[in-house]
Enzyme design. Structure first.
Site, mmCIF file in Angstrom:
data_model
loop_
_atom_site.group_PDB
_atom_site.id
_atom_site.type_symbol
_atom_site.label_atom_id
_atom_site.label_comp_id
_atom_site.label_asym_id
_atom_site.label_seq_id
_atom_site.Cartn_x
_atom_site.Cartn_y
_atom_site.Cartn_z
ATOM 1 N N CYS A 11 94.971 63.962 63.646
ATOM 2 C CA CYS A 11 94.506 62.749 63.909
ATOM 3 C C CYS A 11 95.622 61.758 63.848
ATOM 4 O O CYS A 11 97.154 61.820 63.558
ATOM 5 C CB CYS A 11 93.187 62.152 63.656
ATOM 6 N N ALA A 12 94.795 60.411 63.861
ATOM 7 C CA ALA A 12 95.493 58.869 63.809
ATOM 8 C C ALA A 12 96.947 59.160 62.322
ATOM 9 O O ALA A 12 97.629 59.367 62.506
ATOM 10 C CB ALA A 12 94.653 57.937 64.399
#
Length: 364
Positions: A97-98
């Site tokens: 994810c980020a």
């Protein structure tokens, strides 16, 4: 469950083309992603925006609750099915994810509950992005030999055939001129830089190379620009110039810009629409340099282009394109390249025809 969180781990992922299941929203993925990533988001763009607004107004607990409410029931099941299929198809892959925070951990926990243990990138895309930036800075310090030459000298092919060559135009999906577009859209700047770093890492790992072989490019390749650290090193590099006969250059350009592009457009769009796309591609390329040609000369060459297209459509022959291509090379592209080369004449260390330059590079 495994997690990858060291610099060497991140580099190993890129070198191995490890499949990355990127659970960020599509808008984040489009702004920048790793080369082997597939986007299977936990939240779509609207859901992410709603959760972000909730976080700012009400805090993390409320935002988390809203996220679970938005991704529930049939929506959650559909996304679970997609993640499960991707995990089974890519058993050596990894979640991302980020920043390696809640989104990848939530997806990982849901998969675990469904009987699938799947690792994640601790640090997420941000950590991988920092790795690609640092790798490019580091690898760009190795010596560089640039392949120069006028349009049609086969520079890209020569670079492609070197074990220590990196095809910058191929990675940028653009051939660097007004006629340089391909049928593939160019990547975002961050995605291009990530792809370039991964290619450099893989090439270096295979060869343990002493120097890079690159094409003599300007800063911009279409809409992408070269990383400043690499561009700076290229301005200091030695240049080997390919000087092939004009007729051979014309043959290459005919193959690349007329025969191949016509084939590619018709293959992608069908005969009728493909022909229209091909015509538009050539006209757009010529129009892009209208100001530099001057209106009168542009109109003359555009009329010759129209005549050549009429002949090509009727007979299949591309010979008519020489009527505008030859003056375009002699009056515009060749003088422009020679002028640019004169400004860095002290960097030129070898000149020769294609095979001679290839042999010289091989001996470096």
């Amino acid at each position: 469950m495994q997690e990858r969180h060291t610099e060497q781990d991140y580099r190993a992922l890129l070198i191995a083309d490890t499949p990355i299941i990127d659970v960020r929203a599509p808008i984040e993925f489009e702004q920048g992603a790793m080369p082997a990533a597939i986007n299977l988001p936990l939240m779509n763009n609207d859901e992410r925006a709603a959760v972000g607004t909730c976080y700012k107004q009400q805090g993390s607990d409320a935002a988390l609750a809203l996220g679970h409410k938005l991704v529930a029931g049939e929506i959650r099941q559909q996304r679970m099915d997609a993640w499960r299929a991707a995990c089974l198809q890519n058993p050596q892959g990894i979640l991302c994810c980020a920043r390696g925070g809640q989104r990848s951990h939530i997806v990982q926990s849901w998969l675990h509950a469904a009987g699938i243990d799947y690792p994640l990138v601790e640090g997420g895309y941000k950590a991988l992005r920092q790795t690609t930036i640092q790798a490019t800075i580091e690898l760009a310090q190795k010596p560089i030999v640039l392949i120069g030459g006028c349009t049609g000298c086969g520079k890209t092919l020569l670079v492609q055939q070197q074990p220590n060559g990196v095809d910058l135009e191929g990675l940028a999906r653009h051939r660097g001129s007004a006629f340089g577009r391909t049928l593939q859209p160019q990547l975002s700047q961050a995605s291009f830089e990530n792809l370039l770093a991964a290619e450099m890492l893989k090439t270096d790992a295979r060869q343990n190379l002493r120097l890079w072989v690159l094409e003599d490019e300007s800063r911009m390749i279409g809409s992408n620009h070269l990383p400043e650290c690499l561009r700076e090193r290229m301005t200091q590099a030695a240049i080997a110039v390919v000087e092939d006969p004009f007729e051979i250059r014309l043959e290459r350009l005919n193959e690349e810009y007329f025969l191949r592009m016509h084939h590619d457009f018709t293959h992608a769009y069908g005969d009728e629409q493909g022909w229209q796309e091909y015509c538009e591609y050539l006209h757009h390329g010529l129009s892009a340099i209208k100001r530099r040609l001057g209106l009168q000369r542009y109109n003359e060459l555009a009329a010759r282009l129209d005549a050549a297209l009429t002949t090509q459509l009727a007979t299949g022959s591309t010979d008519g394109h020489l009527a505008w291509l030859v003056p375009l090379l002699k009056e515009y592209y060749d003088p422009m390249y020679r002028y640019q080369l004169e400004k860095k004449a002290e960097k030129v260390v070898f000149r020769g025809e294609w095979a001679e330059v290839a042999e010289w590079v091989k001996a470096r």
